[in-house]
Enzyme design. Structure first.
Site, PDB file in Angstrom:
ATOM      1  N   ASP A 111       8.086   5.382   0.026  1.00  0.00           N
ATOM      2  CA  ASP A 111       8.661   6.502   0.773  1.00  0.00           C
ATOM      3  C   ASP A 111       8.128   6.600   2.193  1.00  0.00           C
ATOM      4  O   ASP A 111       8.304   7.622   2.859  1.00  0.00           O
ATOM      5  CB  ASP A 111       8.380   7.812   0.036  1.00  0.00           C
TER       6      ASP A 111
ATOM      7  N   HIS B 206       0.825  -1.211   0.000  1.00  0.00           N
ATOM      8  CA  HIS B 206       0.000   0.000   0.000  1.00  0.00           C
ATOM      9  C   HIS B 206       0.857   1.260   0.000  1.00  0.00           C
ATOM     10  O   HIS B 206       0.453   2.284  -0.551  1.00  0.00           O
ATOM     11  CB  HIS B 206      -0.949  -0.011   1.197  1.00  0.00           C
TER      12      HIS B 206
END
Length: 321
Positions: free
Chosen positions: A80, A72
């Site tokens: 990130d 996800h």
């Protein structure tokens, strides 16, 4: 719309932009390295591994949660750790991530690393390594994780709504969704195999029972209908893999062949269509599935990474500072 003589120029602009994008992607990935923390935090990997093993040992479901967290995260804004940021307007708060759990597992691993190497190892790297270690902890494959990701300071709930695949997607939608992230059809089928672990809520698989023309095994259908009526019981959980929901294996694909895929997006992988042969291959060759899954996880974990002097290294994964 007609381009006439200007069409040559018009075509060159997207090509130029594509070259920039490819070069940027290669540049970012080139800054990742397996030895990134060898001098700055030599115990980083062993510390993460110990923490994840402990979490999975206490609750084997945590393995599925951690792998899902990485998926996800990477599909929205790149790998990130933007998913880990909390607060209004964040990916984490998006309805698309409703039901995503396991943040505390990553927080625990981050805290353990901070105790030995404060301010050095990013949450993005910890999440990437944790997913690999979670797989191994439940009998799944291992893979090499290149390191050097940085953490973003922003998170976008709206992008989560558009970029994440949904449980009611048909095959063409899944192929397109993964292709948008640079992942091909075989990689999509391999990554779907992560559903050998974990559970889904009634609200996510209700459509499979009542609003789908896909084949469904009668006893399986009866069991699901009892647990998940047309209304109510939205939070009722059922395993994505009926046979071995807490172990990493190829039974997920065996379930599809017998029309016992829990989600629409599961069963469409084996529905007299182009991916049937891949599913069959993974049923017959579990080692091939394990190898393909590992390779796809490596590729996925390097989507849109932030490296170099961009981004930050968060002290707390839920805090953008």
């Amino acid at each position: 719309m007609s381009y006439h003589k200007s069409s040559g120029t018009t075509l060159m602009v997207p090509l130029f932009m594509l070259l920039i994008s490819v070069n940027y992607f290669m540049s970012c990935n080139a800054q990742l390295s397996t030895t990134f923390y060898d001098t700055t935090c030599p115990t980083a990997l062993s510390t993460i591994r110990t923490s994840i093993r402990s979490s999975v040992s206490s609750n084997r479901r945590n393995a599925a949660l951690v792998i899902r967290l990485l998926f996800h995260d990477c599909f929205v804004q790149g790998c990130d750790a933007s998913l880990l940021l909390s607060g209004a307007g964040s990916e984490r708060a998006s309805p698309a991530n409703d039901g995503v759990l396991g943040y505390e597992v990553i927080d625990a691993a981050k805290a353990a690393v901070e105790r030995v190497c404060p301010g050095v190892v990013s949450c993005a790297d910890i999440l990437a390594v944790a997913a690999r270690d979670a797989s191994v902890a439940v009998g799944g494959p291992s893979w090499t994780v290149r390191l050097g990701r940085r953490d973003s300071t922003t998170s976008n709930a709206a992008q989560a709504a558009t970029d994440l695949p949904r449980g009611n997607m048909v095959l063409s939608q899944l192929i397109s969704n993964f292709a948008n992230k640079g992942l091909n059809t075989r990689e999509m089928v391999a990554l779907s195999g992560s559903h050998t672990l974990g559970q889904a809520r009634c609200i996510r698989f209700r459509g499979r029972i009542y609003n789908s023309t896909l084949r469904i095994e009668p006893n399986f259908n009866r069991s699901l209908s009892q647990a998940c009526p047309p209304t109510g019981n939205d939070a009722t959980l059922r395993p994505l893999d009926l046979v071995t929901p807490n172990s990493f294996d190829n039974n997920y694909y065996r379930n599809l062949v017998t029309s016992r895929g829990l989600l629409i997006s599961d069963q469409v992988l084996f529905n007299a269509d182009s991916t049937d042969s891949i599913v069959t291959e993974y049923v017959n060759n579990p080692a091939t599935f394990a190898a393909d899954f590992a390779a796809a996880m490596v590729k996925m974990s390097e989507i849109g990474v932030v490296t170099g002097t961009s981004g930050i290294v968060r002290t707390l994964c839920g805090n953008p500072s």
